[in-house]
Write an enzyme that holds these catalytic residues in place. Structure first.
Site, PDB file in Angstrom:
ATOM      1  N   SER A 366       0.688  -1.303  -0.064  1.00 38.36           N
ATOM      2  CA  SER A 366      -0.078  -0.137  -0.063  1.00 38.36           C
ATOM      3  C   SER A 366       0.668   1.278   0.037  1.00 38.36           C
ATOM      4  CB  SER A 366      -1.006  -0.071   1.040  1.00 38.36           C
ATOM      5  OG  SER A 366      -0.122  -0.151   2.425  1.00 38.36           O
ATOM      6  N   HIS A 387      -2.901  -3.038  -5.971  1.00 36.89           N
ATOM      7  CA  HIS A 387      -3.420  -2.677  -4.576  1.00 36.89           C
ATOM      8  C   HIS A 387      -4.804  -2.722  -4.272  1.00 36.89           C
ATOM      9  CE1 HIS A 387      -3.454   0.588  -1.413  1.00 36.89           C
ATOM     10  NE2 HIS A 387      -3.674  -0.366  -0.903  1.00 36.89           N
ATOM     11  N   GLU A 399      -6.266  -0.493  -7.328  1.00 37.48           N
ATOM     12  CA  GLU A 399      -5.237   0.231  -7.772  1.00 37.48           C
ATOM     13  C   GLU A 399      -4.149  -0.390  -8.603  1.00 37.48           C
ATOM     14  OE1 GLU A 399      -3.672   4.531  -5.745  1.00 37.48           O
ATOM     15  OE2 GLU A 399      -3.172   2.652  -4.698  1.00 37.48           O
ATOM     16  N   ASN A 437      -3.381   6.212  -1.151  1.00 33.36           N
ATOM     17  CA  ASN A 437      -2.667   6.467   0.241  1.00 33.36           C
ATOM     18  C   ASN A 437      -2.066   7.567   0.278  1.00 33.36           C
ATOM     19  OD1 ASN A 437      -4.108   4.210   1.182  1.00 33.36           O
ATOM     20  ND2 ASN A 437      -2.707   2.642   1.203  1.00 33.36           N
TER      21      ASN A 437
END
Length: 663
Positions: A366, A387, A399, A437
């Site tokens: 992440s 992800h 992602e 993130n």
């Protein structure tokens, strides 16, 4: 169910003088400390009663026992104190010194499941009667553990060293028929005859018509010490070859050898100590976490969102392995270990050796830069980020992270996989934290900055949920766990030091045994139903931190309006999203909007982070960030992209050329 569970055993004494002790803890009669202490209490009563000649142990509703309740591991891993803190030592007391050493014979009546601690209880009895279809096994290694209730010592003495190693190291159970052939059970009968046969068998042991030998002291199936050491040496070599990144299989072999070389009692103590150490290992914590993705599925069955048939079919597709040998034919691998760069690099080096040349090598990291992960390989063209967002079976976003070397075909293939599993794929560039993130890393940091300077944590969470977020930042930190928060935070500190707010509050709480929801204590306290309750003790940690760091309370922050809280929480997120756009990590603002909604739970009715920011205006956002940066430092400093848009009166989502022409 944790250590407050109400599992139990019940005892009935028949006219034949046999006490039937039944384990009751639905749905699989899992073991908890309640069950174990109840077993000991009933066992001691049976030994004291003159009308009891022998004992039979069984499980309610056709299941002997599915083993120790894994959900209790969270408290044990979090440093729980008292008699429950060392399950292996408790087991020696109850199973070895009470059940196996009893002066009255006992027989296990096994149907359904006898796994882990369930089988270990059965092996302490003086005989075992089973149905042909029952499953017997010690699956602890798939959780990063070893058997902790005497299984490493008794199974080799019942089935021989080679078979016991196979059963433990592969976590593969055997059915009743094979267990009978191996000598693990003494007889096979139908479910209808199970208990009655076990009762007769127990009385025949008492009458010396059947052998009365404790499993722990059987030697007929054990090889000589020299031969045993050769078998163990071969097993170690296989483990090192197939599972070089984990140590618990080798620990299991060491414990088995201790019992053979130094005697079973010494083996039991070594087992208990090793189990305790492994319970706190990162491997165990990670594998237990993965295990709980299965009951997520179970909750969907319970809620009617998935049929039992589909659940069973889905679970049947999962196959475990301890090595890379079976990777030779796979088309894609997704690595999902803890956020440790060196560990990930080692895994990708191994994957490159074993996987076919066309195999996609994906990582679910992440935060970590993919170039670092693939640094020690020659396969950078097929390394890609896949992800998923937690919980992965619910969150719709995937992602897809590309590096400058990732093959276009790999991206297309992963995009296709994402659509087939009904995810919404978004392709983004490679950097620490990627798109989602990275733009949201200031969110929890802003929350920490505010409470350390006088704002109320629970008020912030309340305002954020009112704004439309699924939960506030402190509830979120508890959910993901402090270990994950620190690991990801470290990445941002190393890569964006000039704009990262470094707080010692979480490490301070972690030193006190708090890890978040997994230990039932974090910023909140948690009951059995995961209900989050504000914790008055939070104040003492904040005050301690202030005294250590010299941070002063800002009276204005204690009186923030809801509007102020929303802006101070989300404007830094908008600021970082602007950097993501400026660097080309995201192709267009709409990608960040959809990603913020599907990946972070930003309220869809607000249109996504950039859309919402444009409804407020770049000029206002810039002015507020500039104002706060003068008071609280670089964390709030507006970036060049935002400054430029504010100066031109342009929206954040519009391409710069279009904004200029419009002006």
């Amino acid at each position: 169910m944790g250590t407050n569970a109400k599992g139990r055993t019940v005892m009935e004494v028949g006219d034949d003088g046999v006490a039937l002790i039944t384990i009751i803890n639905p749905p699989v009669n899992s073991l908890s400390f309640d069950v174990l202490f109840s077993l000991k209490e009933n066992y001691e009563q049976a030994l004291q009663r003159n009308d009891v000649k022998a004992i039979v142990i069984t499980g309610a509703r056709g299941k002997f026992s599915g083993g120790f309740d894994i959900s209790a591991f969270g408290g044990l891993q979090g440093g729980q104190k008292g008699p429950f803190s060392k399950p292996g030592f408790v087991a020696v007391d109850i199973l070895t010194d009470t059940v196996e050493a009893a002066r009255k014979p006992s027989v296990a009546a096994i149907d359904g499941l006898a796994l882990g601690g369930g089988l270990e209880i059965a092996m302490t009895c003086h005989a075992r009667i089973s149905t042909p279809t029952a499953q017997l096994g010690l699956p602890e290694l798939q959780l990063g553990l070893i058997p902790g209730f005497g299984g490493t010592q008794r199974l080799p003495r019942l089935v021989g060293l080679t078979k016991s190693l196979e059963m433990m190291l592969t976590s593969k159970p055997v059915k009743g028929e094979e267990a009978f052939d191996l000598g693990l059970v003494d007889a096979l009968v139908s479910p209808d005859e199970l208990v009655s046969t076990a009762r007769r068998w127990a009385l025949e042991i008492l009458e010396r018509r059947r052998p009365w030998v404790a499993s722990l002291h059987k030697t007929s199936k054990l090889e000589s010490l020299g031969e045993a050491r050769e078998i163990l040496k071969f097993a170690r070599a296989q483990v090192r070859k197939q599972a070089p990144n984990v140590k618990h299989p080798l620990v299991c072999i060491d414990v088995i050898e201790e019992g053979i070389a130094s005697g079973p009692r010494a083996g039991l103590w070594k087992e208990a100590e090793a189990f305790q150490e492994l319970l706190h290992s990162e491997t165990c914590k990670s594998l237990v976490h993965i295990f709980f993705s299965q009951p997520n599925l179970q909750s969907r069955v319970k809620k009617g969102k998935m049929t039992q048939e589909k659940f069973d079919k889905t679970i049947s597709l999962i196959k475990g392995t301890l090595g890379y040998e079976s990777f030779k034919d796979v088309d894609m691998v997704i690595e999902a270990v803890i956020e440790n760069i060196s560990l990930k690099q080692q895994i990708f080096s191994e994957l490159e050796k074993y996987c076919p040349p066309h195999c996609i090598l994906a990582t679910n990291t992440s935060t970590i830069d993919l170039n670092l992960i693939g640094e020690k390989t020659k396969s950078q063209d097929r390394i890609v980020g896949a992800h998923f967002f937690s919980p992965a079976h619910i969150m719709p976003l995937l992602e897809i992270v590309r590096t400058n070397k990732t093959s276009p075909q790999v991206i297309i293939d992963l995009f296709d996989v994402g659509k087939k599993i009904k995810k919404t794929p978004v392709v983004v560039g490679n950097c620490t934290g990627f798109a989602v993130n990275r733009m949201f890393f200031p969110y929890p940091q802003a929350a920490l900055l505010l409470i350390e300077r006088g704002a109320d944590a629970y008020q912030i969470d309340k305002v954020m949920t009112k704004f439309g977020m699924p939960m506030g930042p402190f509830r979120l930190l508890d959910l993901v766990g402090f270990g994950v928060a620190i690991a990801s935070g470290t990445q941002y500190i190393e890569n964006f030091p000039e704009r990262t707010y470094t707080s010692l509050l979480i490490p301070l709480m972690q030193d006190d045994g708090r890890q978040g929801e997994s230990t039932q204590k974090g910023f909140y306290t948690y009951g059995d139903k995961r209900r989050a309750n504000p914790d008055p003790e939070l104040k003492k940690y904040i005050e301690k931190l202030r005294s250590m760091s010299g941070v002063d309370i800002d009276p204005k922050l204690a009186k923030l309006s809801e509007k102020d809280i929303v802006e101070m929480m989300f404007f830094p997120v908008v600021n970082e999203a602007c950097r993501v756009l400026a660097e080309g990590i995201a192709v267009k603002a709409a990608d960040l909007d959809i990603a913020s909604v599907m990946g972070m739970g930003f309220p869809p009715y607000r249109g996504g982070v950039i859309f919402w920011a444009d409804s407020i205006g770049s000029k206002y956002i810039y002015s507020k960030l500039e104002e706060w940066s003068k008071i609280y430092g670089g964390f709030f400093k507006p970036c060049a992209y935002l400054a430029e848009r504010a100066a031109k009166g342009a929206s954040l989502s519009a391409p710069l050329d279009e904004a200029k022409s419009r002006l």
